[in-house]
Structure formats: structure tokens, C-alpha cells
Scaffold this active site. Structure first.
Site, short mmCIF file in Angstrom:
data_model
loop_
_atom_site.label_atom_id
_atom_site.label_comp_id
_atom_site.label_asym_id
_atom_site.label_seq_id
_atom_site.Cartn_x
_atom_site.Cartn_y
_atom_site.Cartn_z
N GLU A 56 0.78 -1.15 0.02
CA GLU A 56 -0.06 0.04 -0.10
C GLU A 56 0.88 1.24 0.04
O GLU A 56 0.80 2.08 0.80
CB GLU A 56 -1.18 0.08 1.25
CG GLU A 56 -1.90 -1.14 1.14
CD GLU A 56 -3.13 -1.15 2.38
OE1 GLU A 56 -4.09 -1.89 1.98
OE2 GLU A 56 -2.89 -0.62 3.01
N GLU A 59 -5.36 -8.16 -1.60
CA GLU A 59 -5.87 -8.27 -0.30
C GLU A 59 -7.30 -7.94 -0.58
O GLU A 59 -7.77 -7.19 -1.27
CB GLU A 59 -5.34 -7.23 0.51
CG GLU A 59 -3.99 -7.40 1.25
CD GLU A 59 -3.54 -6.19 2.26
OE1 GLU A 59 -4.40 -5.67 3.01
OE2 GLU A 59 -2.41 -6.26 2.23
C1 BG6 Z 1 -4.25 -3.29 4.69
C2 BG6 Z 1 -2.80 -3.79 5.17
O1 BG6 Z 1 -4.35 -2.07 5.00
O2 BG6 Z 1 -5.47 -3.97 5.34
C3 BG6 Z 1 -2.97 -4.87 6.07
O3 BG6 Z 1 -2.00 -4.12 4.22
C4 BG6 Z 1 -3.92 -5.00 7.08
O4 BG6 Z 1 -1.68 -5.15 6.57
C5 BG6 Z 1 -5.32 -4.85 6.20
O5 BG6 Z 1 -4.09 -5.93 8.12
C6 BG6 Z 1 -6.49 -5.16 7.02
O6 BG6 Z 1 -6.49 -3.88 7.76
P1 BG6 Z 1 -6.78 -4.31 9.34
O7 BG6 Z 1 -6.61 -2.75 10.12
O8 BG6 Z 1 -8.28 -4.56 9.78
O9 BG6 Z 1 -5.74 -5.38 9.89
#
Ligand code: BG6
Length: 479
Positions: free
Chosen positions: A181, A373
Site C-alpha cells: 500500500e 488483499e
Molecule cells: C491493509 C494492510 O491495510 O489492510 C494489512 O495491508 C491490514 O496489513 C489489512 O492488516 C486489514 O486491515 P486491519 O487494520 O483490519 O488489519
């Protein structure tokens, strides 16, 4: 027709980050990273400052220090991923396992050996690794001594680190991502960029200059990687968050454009090898003057092989945001969209937004895409099942199913997509809040927010659901 929509060699799998699941934060020579001193997570609380959450030394309440202990349990966990049929597994290398302080000249052999073992284990099952070089885990020493990516010095340290791991794993890893990101450095400068200056003291100039250093480092790593192995596929990774205009007022559409351009800036530079014209006006109007070293322009021309991104949510934008309710989601935020529901953490759920994002990126670059993701963070309840403890996570299945159906629509639209990795296929520690109770996994991990729990792994209902999706190459989504 609908049933065969996913390409033959589509890479199905899951995604993780070292600092959120490895644990073993000080084992085998590992140095501290910025995550080891942020026990409450990496996102500044609303408008507040992150610094009160930073500790001088690691503290016991920091769940990331032990994570889910993947470091010692990787064989068991990889066997479970293989059982689901994973074709790809995204993980990051913890920079501070390889260079504990970040600025040494020689790497830590024990750290290198650990990832050799993990890649060998993945290879046993034919699972392709997808490796992020830097996932919110800048060595702490680089934050303290150099102010992280605010300093140009980090380009050289990162290059040495990238060169070391590219060389070491050149026959074991083909797919690489340079920065997780990468656009988030503007919004979470400590977690994303190791920048120790308090948020309220950072100017736009500081933030965009730090971003420039990362962009040059990313292009340099892409160049070096291709020299070491021309077959490497090296991608950028951006946080994707599409925006809708709150009304049909043209000024709202302009607000959308301004918001989206802040994100496109990063993929544009990675894909096109130079700063786009639209940002020049923004820089002028905000008194930003990026300091270019003489070689930077040339280095930036080393463009990526594919574009990868995270996608969780969308937002709305307006020229008069003060008239609406806004919220924060995945690092960024915007106006709440009345047409969408939100997760327990207020992230607005929008499957169609994923189709739009895929089309936007593909129309813009005609490069292969990779969704690295996507997923739903939710509270799970462990119940007794016929085969032992389990979770009836129909809400997670529903989220993923709806998003994957939209991926299918985007494929029909003509988008070229390499693969899809859900976030946190095994429960891990949240990046924004450092909770374990914000779970994304197909595999439940017995660990709680207070640190209690046996670390035992249990399959959730979604485990078999995803296994079926992969086994049928997506056809079961349309049954
Ligand atoms: C993204 C990141 O922002 O979202 C991850 O690349 C992160 O590292 C994922 O875990 C989900 O966000 P969160 O805050 O729910 O863990």
C-alpha cells in the site's frame, strides 16, 4: 460460459505480513521494527497523533510480538493452506530479520535461512510465494536514526536489502511486491514509512518527498530485480479505494477526482515511469517542490510488470463534506455512502466497487492486475462442531462470494487478472488496531486480545467453502 470465467492458471490464495503473524520478534537475531513499539496499532486515532501510542521499548500488551507464532508453526499452517488448495501464498519478508538495524552491510544469515525454509515448505505443495519486500515493518533503527523514508538514505539501505533477498531467493520466488500500500505513507507516515516526526508537524512537502524516496526505491528495486532474474515479475501494491460523488453536482465529481488522483499518482508513476501532469498543478498550489537527485528521473523509468492492490471498501466524496457523515476505514476514509452497509469496524462493503477498480486500473494501464488483499474483519464465535471447534462464518462467506462474483464480472469485462489472495487466510493481528478479535481467516487461531489462548488452529466453515471455490476454479461461486 459463466462457469469457466477464471483463467486456467489463476493464482488463488491468501495474504499475510510478517509483523502481523510471525511473532518471534526478537528471535534468531531479528532487530526491532516500527511495529514492535506500537502496541495499539498503526493508524493515528482520528485526527490525533500516533506518537502517544509509540513506546520506547516493546511492551507485553503488544500482540504482534508473538503474533500467531507462524515462525515456529509454519509447517502446520502451510499444510492447512495446501489443504485448501492454495496456488499462491503472499507473505512479507521482515526487513529487520535480514538487516536487524537496516543499515548494516552484511545480512543476518539466520533470518535468510528462515525464509529459505518457508519457501521450501511452500514448494513441497506447489504453492507459489508472492513476496512483499516492505509491509509496514521498517527497521526501528531506521525510524529513530534517519526518520524513516523522510530520509533519502533509506533508498540505499532498501536497495541493499532488496538485492540481498532477490539474489538469495532468485530460484525460489518469482512474484515480488516492492511496498505494501505504497500510497498509505501520506496517511499513516509512521506505520507505513517509519517517519518518527509527529503527524501534526509533517507538511505536505515532507510527506510527498518521503513518497518520492519510496517511489525511487521501488523503481530501483524493479531494475535490480530484473537484472538478477529477468523472469521475475515485480509489481507495485496500492491501497485501492474508489469514490462516488455524493450528488450529481459537478463539483462533487471534481472532489472524487481529487481524492482518486492522490491514489492514482502512485500506480501512474509505477506503470508509466514518470510523474503525471495533474500532480504538477497540485504541487504548485500546495507549495510542494520535490527534490529530485540527478538520477531519479532515469530510475523512475523502470516500470512494473503488474499492478497489485488491496480492496476492502469504497467511499463517497463531495465538495462540501462538512454537510455529511464521514468515517475512516482502511487507513483512509470519506463520506458514508447511504447505499452501502458497513462492517463492525465501519468499513463500507461494496462488491461492485471491486469490479469498478479492476476496470479502472486495466483501462488505465493495460497491465496484468493482481488482487492481493480483500476480506472481512469480523468477530467470530467458536462453537462445537462435529469435527471439533469451528466458526459458522456465513457473513465472511457472503462477503467473499459477492466480491468474487464481481471479479468474475470484471473478467467478462476483459480485465486481465493474475490472481486473488484474501487477506489473513489464518487469523492474525490487525494492522490498524492491533486486535486479534478482528478476524479475517478461514482458520481460527485461539488467541485473544488480552494475549490469552493456546494458539491452536481450527477450521471455520469458510475453510471448506474456499477449498471448493479453488477446486472448481471459481465455478462453485455461480452454483
Ligand atoms: C491493509 C494492510 O491495510 O489492510 C494489512 O495491508 C491490514 O496489513 C489489512 O492488516 C486489514 O486491515 P486491519 O487494520 O483490519 O488489519
Amino acid at each position: 460460459m459463466t462457469k469457466n470465467i477464471f483463467p486456467k492458471n489463476f493464482l488463488w490464495g491468501g495474504a499475510t505480513a510478517a509483523n502481523q503473524f510471525e511473532g518471534a520478534y526478537n528471535v534468531d537475531g531479528k532487530g526491532l521494527s516500527v511495529q514492535d513499539v506500537t502496541p495499539q496499532g498503526g493508524i493515528p486515532a482520528q485526527e490525533g497523533d500516533l506518537n502517544p501510542l509509540i513506546t520506547e521499548e516493546p511492551t507485553k500488551d503488544n500482540l504482534k510480538l508473538e503474533g500467531i507464532d507462524f515462525y515456529h508453526r509454519y509447517k502446520e499452517d502451510i499444510a492447512l493452506f495446501a489443504e485448501m488448495g492454495f496456488k499462491v501464498f503472499r507473505l512479507s519478508i521482515a526487513w529487520s530479520r535480514i538487516f536487524p538495524n537496516g543499515d548494516e552491510t552484511e545480512p543476518n544469515e539466520a533470518g535468510l535461512q528462515f525464509y529459505d525454509d518457508v519457501f521450501d515448505e511452500l514448494a513441497k505443495y506447489g504453492i507459489e510465494p508472492l513476496v512483499t519486500l516492505s509491509h509496514y515493518e521498517t527497521p526501528l533503527h531506521l525510524a529513530r536514526q534517519y526518520n524513516g523514508w523522510a530520509s533519502r538514505d533509506l533508498i540505499g539501505f532498501y536497495e541493499r536489502y532488496a538485492r540481498t533477498v532477490f539474489t538469495r531467493y532468485k530460484d525460489k520466488v518469482k512474484y515480488w511486491l516492492t511496498f505494501n500500500e505504497v500510497n498509505s505513507v501520506l496517511h499513516a507516515p509512521f506505520m507505513s514509512g517509519g517517519i518518527a516526526t509527529p503527524v501534526e508537524e509533517l507538511s505536505k512537502q515532507d510527506l510527498y518527498q518521503a513518497a518520492h524516496h519510496e517511489l525511487v526505491a521501488s523503481a530501483l528495486a524493479t531494475k535490480v530485480g530484473h537484472e538478477i532474474n529477468p523472469d521475475f515479475k515485480i509489481g507495485c501494491m496500492v491501497l485501492a479505494m474508489p469514490a462516488y460523488p455524493m450528488t450529481s453536482n459537478p463539483l462533487d465529481q471534481l472532489a472524487v477526482r481529487d481524492f482518486e488522483n492522490q491514489n492514482y499518482l502512485f500506480s501512474d508513476i509505477h506503470a508509466r515511469g514518470k510523474y503525471p501532469n495533474y500532480i504538477k498543478r497540485y504541487f504548485e498550489e500546495n507549495n510542494i517542490e520535490i527534490q529530485f537527485a540527478p538520477e531519479d528521473e532515469e530510475i523512475l523509468k523502470n516500470t512494473v510488470d503488474f499492478i497489485s492492490f488491496s480492496y476492502y471498501m469504497s467511499v463517497a466524496q463531495a465538495h462540501d463534506p462538512e454537510n455529511y457523515n464521514s468515517g475512516r476505514g482502511n487507513i483512509m476514509g470519506g463520506i458514508n455512502n447511504p447505499y452501502l452497509e458497513a462492517s463492525e469496524w465501519g468499513w463500507q462493503i461494496d462488491p461492485v466497487g471491486l469490479r469498478l477498480v479492476l476496470n479502472h486500473f486495466y483501462d488505465r494501464y493495460q497491465l496484468p492486475l493482481f488482487i492481493v488483499e480483500n476480506g472481512l474483519g469480523a468477530k467470530d464465535v467458536l462453537v462445537d462442531g462435529p469435527n471439533g471447534p469451528t466458526v459458522e462464518d456465513d457473513y465472511r462467506i457472503d462477503y467473499l462470494q459477492k466480491h468474487l462474483v464481481q471479479v468474475g464480472e470484471a473478467l467478462k469485462d476483459g480485465v486481465e487478472l493474475l490472481g486473488y489472495t484474501t487477506w489473513g487466510p489464518i487469523d492474525l493481528v490487525s494492522a490498524s488496531t492491533a486486535q486479534l478479535s478482528k478476524r479475517y481467516g478461514f482458520i481460527y487461531v485461539d488467541r485473544n486480545d488480552d494475549g490469552s489462548g493456546s494458539l491452536a488452529r481450527y477450521k471455520k466453515k469458510s475453510f471448506n467453502w474456499y477449498k471448493e471455490v479453488i477446486a472448481t476454479n471459481g465455478a462453485s461461486l455461480f452454483d
